[in-house]
Design a protein around this motif. Structure first.
Motif, short mmCIF file in Angstrom:
data_model
loop_
_atom_site.label_atom_id
_atom_site.label_comp_id
_atom_site.label_asym_id
_atom_site.label_seq_id
_atom_site.Cartn_x
_atom_site.Cartn_y
_atom_site.Cartn_z
N LEU A 1 0.91 -1.14 0.08
CA LEU A 1 -0.18 0.07 0.02
C LEU A 1 0.92 1.28 0.06
CD1 LEU A 1 -2.71 1.31 0.32
CD2 LEU A 1 -2.42 1.35 2.86
N VAL A 2 1.87 1.36 0.71
CA VAL A 2 2.70 2.40 0.91
C VAL A 2 3.46 2.91 -0.39
CG1 VAL A 2 3.13 2.38 3.45
CG2 VAL A 2 4.75 1.38 1.92
N THR A 3 3.78 1.49 -1.07
CA THR A 3 4.58 1.97 -2.57
C THR A 3 3.58 2.68 -3.50
OG1 THR A 3 5.27 -0.31 -1.98
CG2 THR A 3 5.72 0.51 -4.37
N GLY A 4 4.16 3.67 -3.97
CA GLY A 4 3.29 4.55 -4.77
C GLY A 4 2.43 5.29 -4.24
N SER A 5 2.63 5.72 -2.78
CA SER A 5 1.52 6.46 -2.08
C SER A 5 2.16 7.94 -1.89
CB SER A 5 1.46 5.91 -0.60
OG SER A 5 2.70 5.91 0.21
N LEU A 6 2.97 8.05 -2.65
CA LEU A 6 3.84 9.66 -2.74
C LEU A 6 3.65 10.25 -1.43
CD1 LEU A 6 2.50 10.54 -6.27
CD2 LEU A 6 4.63 10.03 -5.68
N GLY A 7 4.00 9.87 -0.36
CA GLY A 7 4.02 10.55 0.62
C GLY A 7 2.58 10.98 1.51
N SER A 8 1.39 10.45 0.93
CA SER A 8 0.29 10.93 1.50
C SER A 8 -0.20 9.95 2.41
CB SER A 8 -0.84 10.25 0.19
OG SER A 8 -0.75 8.93 0.22
N THR B 1 -13.77 7.26 -2.89
CA THR B 1 -14.23 7.30 -1.24
C THR B 1 -13.43 6.43 -0.34
OG1 THR B 1 -16.26 7.49 -2.48
CG2 THR B 1 -16.26 6.89 -0.09
N LEU B 2 -12.93 5.36 -0.91
CA LEU B 2 -12.12 4.23 -0.19
C LEU B 2 -10.78 4.90 0.28
CD1 LEU B 2 -12.96 0.63 -1.37
CD2 LEU B 2 -13.26 1.59 1.12
N GLN B 3 -10.15 5.74 -1.10
CA GLN B 3 -8.94 6.11 -1.00
C GLN B 3 -8.79 7.19 0.00
OE1 GLN B 3 -6.50 6.25 -4.08
NE2 GLN B 3 -7.26 4.50 -5.01
N ARG B 4 -9.92 8.13 -0.05
CA ARG B 4 -9.88 9.29 0.97
C ARG B 4 -9.96 8.69 2.31
NH1 ARG B 4 -13.72 11.75 -2.25
NH2 ARG B 4 -12.66 13.55 -3.54
N ARG B 5 -10.57 7.55 2.75
CA ARG B 5 -10.75 7.03 4.08
C ARG B 5 -9.41 6.15 4.36
NH1 ARG B 5 -17.08 4.92 3.62
NH2 ARG B 5 -15.98 3.24 4.31
N LEU C 1 -2.57 13.19 -4.46
CA LEU C 1 -2.87 12.11 -5.36
C LEU C 1 -3.98 12.41 -6.12
CD1 LEU C 1 -3.19 9.26 -2.31
CD2 LEU C 1 -1.38 9.56 -4.11
N PRO C 2 -4.24 11.37 -6.99
CA PRO C 2 -5.53 11.71 -8.03
C PRO C 2 -6.58 12.08 -7.06
CG PRO C 2 -4.41 9.55 -8.76
CD PRO C 2 -3.64 10.07 -7.31
N GLY C 3 -7.45 12.73 -7.65
CA GLY C 3 -8.80 13.20 -6.94
C GLY C 3 -8.43 14.29 -5.85
N GLY C 4 -7.18 14.85 -5.95
CA GLY C 4 -6.88 15.65 -4.91
C GLY C 4 -6.88 15.33 -3.46
N ILE C 5 -6.47 14.00 -3.18
CA ILE C 5 -6.39 13.37 -1.80
C ILE C 5 -5.10 13.74 -1.25
CG2 ILE C 5 -6.57 10.98 -0.59
CD1 ILE C 5 -8.44 10.17 -2.68
#
Lengths: 474, 372
Positions: B176-183, B348-352, B368-372
């Protein structure tokens, strides 16, 4: 009205089970635990899964997704009266895309059926758990299943490109996609191996692997198990990652030979099955290299399967291991820990010592190349105290694996069986992070409650502050 | 905690801005993972936003975000534990990929991260979720992250996964953290699965990359550039000779990896592997420079300001194939073109999930995509 009425309205009476005798069929998996079942639904489409989820939510009943029930860790065994959503009827291979080497399949497709379907086209589905002739792709996704050939190919998660999932709110969402690295957070990876705690997977995009142009299978016999383990370590250290490296110890070899008569050398202390696949120009050389390493490690016998029939015979013994044990004792308890490959010999020595001390009958067959151990304890549950002794020894065996830097489970999952051992591996902060991740998918805890994470993983459960890192005063 | 507390932590770890950062940036370089945790906890309490910085090579990824503090991993560079015989290594995030690979070469091993990493760090590569050309043979970077230590946006030091090559103990946070760009927070340390490297490797120059992809057996990569195509293979002498014969190409000793295209605008198009050929045709027609990875479906592109106009059309096509077109570098004054394109359906899930790790929303918010 009731949950069952709602389910019958959505699915029809023949695909909803509510009679106590019918429910009993669904109250356990292939492990030992049983749990309470409120009702069983057998949906045949994503829309029907949505209806099941909505009905269960309306009536406040938790939901447990289930495949063929071959799991050993209790992942599909409910901890409180639950709706079992058995996905075995969603067993359609929807679409095979040979150009892209992928297939969209239903979660109920049987693992081996998928490979049987695509092998004539030149491809197979690589993860091959021992139960592959009965277990489902959906169940494999739930546990992130492995198998002997995951050594070179990786476990299930490396072969799942996307899933269609019904969320706890009854929404349909697709995670992942057919192109590499879909944008956004990789929720697909979190859902694989989540044992039905994040949603119900209703379609799966799997990767297909080209059949190897050439295969060589070696059976190597040893006077000591150390010799077999040494061959594994030296092979990997020499830069060879074979397709499979499987070790069986003497008790297992004898049990198997009695059962299938594959011609295994029963006088040996250990047998190593090594399989090399690849370009015809490489396979012979690699097999030769493994043979030389084996001779240095003291192998007393080398058999090489040159055709498919001989290869199948060598594998027959390995794949019949669990059936063979069932012949010798009515019950067995199968472990699934992973240790660093360099600690194999030391770990095995300690496991034998534990088995001797508890006077239990232990047989071993394991994925040596990954360090994935499967000590199998055969017993008769009718003998007084037998089960307790086995479970007590089991806990010691797991702790030995953890002590040498290993993990709780390599491919079977945590489920119920190892849930309470999670605190031996992870700190309260780590478990709290996992609990919050789960809550992001299922805030009310309606999906397979009581699995994977021990009770009290959420720090907020007890009104505690989130544990922050300890920082010395400035 | 107060802003004053955050200020004290910043003063303790403050370093000068690195090349590529704004000169006025407030930059901290924690010396330990626990220090990073304390600073992020204080930042969350104060509502101060934080951007993470490794080697600076992937800072063009994602939406442009504002950061009150830049947290650099330049002091987190330890090799924590290398088990060469187990083919695993634990390193801190700030270790440069090039240094790691030089170390591993001693034992003929590789972490199979990008081949020409420049100043990229292990943490940066993991955060950006980028893979090297050899992913065709060895799979993506994501499949090699066995254990992760993530300092969450609110400062919790969380470990997930384990230091063995096969593991289903708990949720797969390392992937999950792979590709999370520090988010989700700072990726502070990882355990990587290593691969033994075959002793010989060669570059086979071919005419037709798409045809070669069908013939080659498990190559490291099949790459097409505007003016040449090659199959990269590794294995025994005999295997390389046989593959060269099968492919009908000419063999050169060693692996001549091409640099990623550079230009005012850069991006990566990702499509199902079989669509690579058509993608290359479209990219050629648009006059872009590119490196296309056949069999993978990854096409790295670069363009000057005049040809960047074609990006929109290429993106529409890639998305229609089920893929994406991600802008990874653009002129500093151009924040208008969306770097991601259409967001994924799971917003929605990404935000949560983001909120589960970064409840105050201070870790690279909006990237992230969607401005998350």
């Amino acid at each position: 009205m009731s949950l069952v009425d709602d389910l019958v309205a959505a699915l029809g009476a023949d695909r909803v089970k509510a009679h106590p005798l019918e429910l009993r069929v669904y109250d356990k998996d292939a492990g030992v635990a049983r749990g309470p079942v409120a009702a069983v639904a057998l949906p045949e489409s994503t829309a029907e899964v949505v209806a099941c989820v909505k009905a269960a939510r309306t009536w406040g009943v938790p939901i447990v997704a289930r495949g063929a029930g071959t799991g050993l860790a209790g992942g599909a065994v409910p901890t409180e009266p639950a709706l079992i959503v058995a996905l075995t009827r969603m067993n359609t291979i929807h679409e095979v895309d040979l150009e892209n080497r992928t297939a969209w399949v239903g979660p109920g497709v049987i693992n081996l059926d998928l490979s049987a379907h695509t092998t004539p086209m030149g491809f197979h589905y690589a993860p091959d758990p021992s139960s592959q002739s009965v277990c489902t792709i959906g169940g494999n996704v739930g546990t992130n299943a492995g198998g002997p050939h995951c050594l070179a190919e990786g476990t299930t998660v490396a072969h799942i490109l996307a899933v269609e999932m019904v969320t706890v709110d009854g929404e349909i969402v697709e995670l992942g996609g057919p192109a590499p690295d879909p944008i956004g957070l990789d929720l697909r990876a979190v859902v694989v191996g989540s044992e039905g705690t994040m949603g119900l997977v209703t379609r799966v995009l799997v990767k297909l692997t080209p059949n190897a142009p050439d295969v060589r299978t070696l059976l190597l016999a040893y006077p000591t198990i150390e010799g077999a383990a040494e061959t594994v370590s030296q092979t990997i250290a020499a830069g060879i990652i074979p397709a499979a490296l499987e070790i069986m110890d003497r008790p297992m070899v004898q049990a198997v030979e009695n059962f299938v008569h594959a011609g295994y050398p029963t006088e040996s202390a250990a047998v190593l099955l090594a399989e090399v696949t690849g370009h015809p120009a490489a396979v012979t050389a690699e097999a030769g290299q493994i043979e030389r390493i084996a001779l240095q490690a003291g192998t007393t016998e080398v058999r090489s399967a040159v055709d498919a029939a001989e290869r199948d015979l060598l594998w027959l013994g390995r794949k019949s291991a669990f059936g063979a044990v069932a012949q010798s004792a009515p019950d067995y308890y199968l472990h699934d820990t992973v240790v660093p490959r360099t600690r194999l010999v030391e770990t095995m020595t300690r496991l034998y010592e534990i088995a001797d001390r508890f006077e239990i009958s232990m047989l071993n067959v394991f994925h040596a190349g990954d360090g994935n151990l499967h000590p199998l304890v055969a017993f008769d549950g009718r003998d007084e105290g037998a089960r307790e002794r086995v479970m007590e020894a089991a806990e010691e065996m797991v702790r030995v694996s953890l002590e040498v830097g290993g993990s709780l489970s390599g491919e079977h999952g945590i489920g119920l069986e190892k849930r309470d051992l999670m605190a031996d591996v992870f700190s309260p902060i780590d478990l709290d992070a996992q609990a919050r991740l789960r809550d992001a998918f299922d805030p009310d805890g309606a999906l397979n409650p009581g699995k994977i994470l021990p009770h009290g993983s959420r720090c907020y459960d007890f009104g505690m502050q989130p544990p922050l890192s300890q920082e010395p005063a400035l | 905690m107060t802003d004053r507390h955050l200020d004290q932590l910043i003063d303790r770890d403050r370093v000068d801005p690195s090349p590529g950062m704004r000169e006025s940036a407030t930059v901290v370089a924690p010396a330990t993972i626990e220090s990073a945790g304390a600073t992020l906890a204080a930042a969350s309490a104060a509502g101060a936003t934080v951007r993470f910085w490794g080697g600076g090579t992937h800072q063009g990824y994602g939406h442009v975000t504002k950061a009150d503090v830049v947290m650099s991993t330049e002091r987190l560079t330890k090799v924590v534990d290398w088990q060469a015989d187990d083919l695993t290594i634990v390193v801190e995030a700030g270790l440069p990929v090039a240094e790691l690979e030089v170390l591993l070469e001693d034992r003929n091993q590789s972490a199979v991260l990008p081949e020409l990493p420049g100043s990229a760090t292990v943490g940066g590569v993991v955060a950006a979720g980028v893979s090297g050309y050899r992913r065709l043979r060895y799979g993506p970077t994501r499949d090699r992250i066995l254990e992760s230590v993530l300092v969450t946006g609110d400062g919790r030091v969380t470990t997930a996964g384990g230091r063995v090559v096969k593991n289903v103990t708990g949720y797969d946070i390392p992937r999950l953290v792979t590709g999370s760009l520090g988010s989700l927070g700072l990726i502070a340390q990882v355990c990587l699965k290593l691969w033994p490297m075959p002793k010989r490797a060669a570059t086979i120059v071919v005419e037709d990359a798409a045809a070669a992809t069908r013939v080659a057996y498990r190559p490291l990569a099949v790459l097409e550039l505007p003016d040449r195509s090659a199959v990269f293979v590794a294995g025994s002498e005999d295997e390389i000779a046989a593959q060269t014969r099968d492919l009908g190409g000419t063999e050169q000793e060693g692996l001549a990896w091409p640099e990623l295209p550079s230009g005012e605008w850069t991006g990566t198009m990702r499509v199902p592997p079989a669509s690579t050929l058509e993608a290359v045709g479209r990219v050629r027609a648009a006059g872009l420079t590119f490196v296309a990875a056949h069999g993978v479906g990854e096409i790295h592109l670069a363009a000057g300001s005049s040809s960047a106009a074609s990006f929109g059309e290429l993106r529409s096509w890639a998305e229609a194939q089920g893929g994406s077109f991600v802008v990874t570098g653009r002129p500093a004054d151009d924040g208008l073109f969306d770097p991601w394109g259409s967001p994924p359906p799971s917003l929605t899930l990404q935000r949560r999930v983001k909120a589960a790790f970064d409840p105050a929303g201070i870790a690279n918010p909006g990237i992230l995509p969607g401005g998350i």
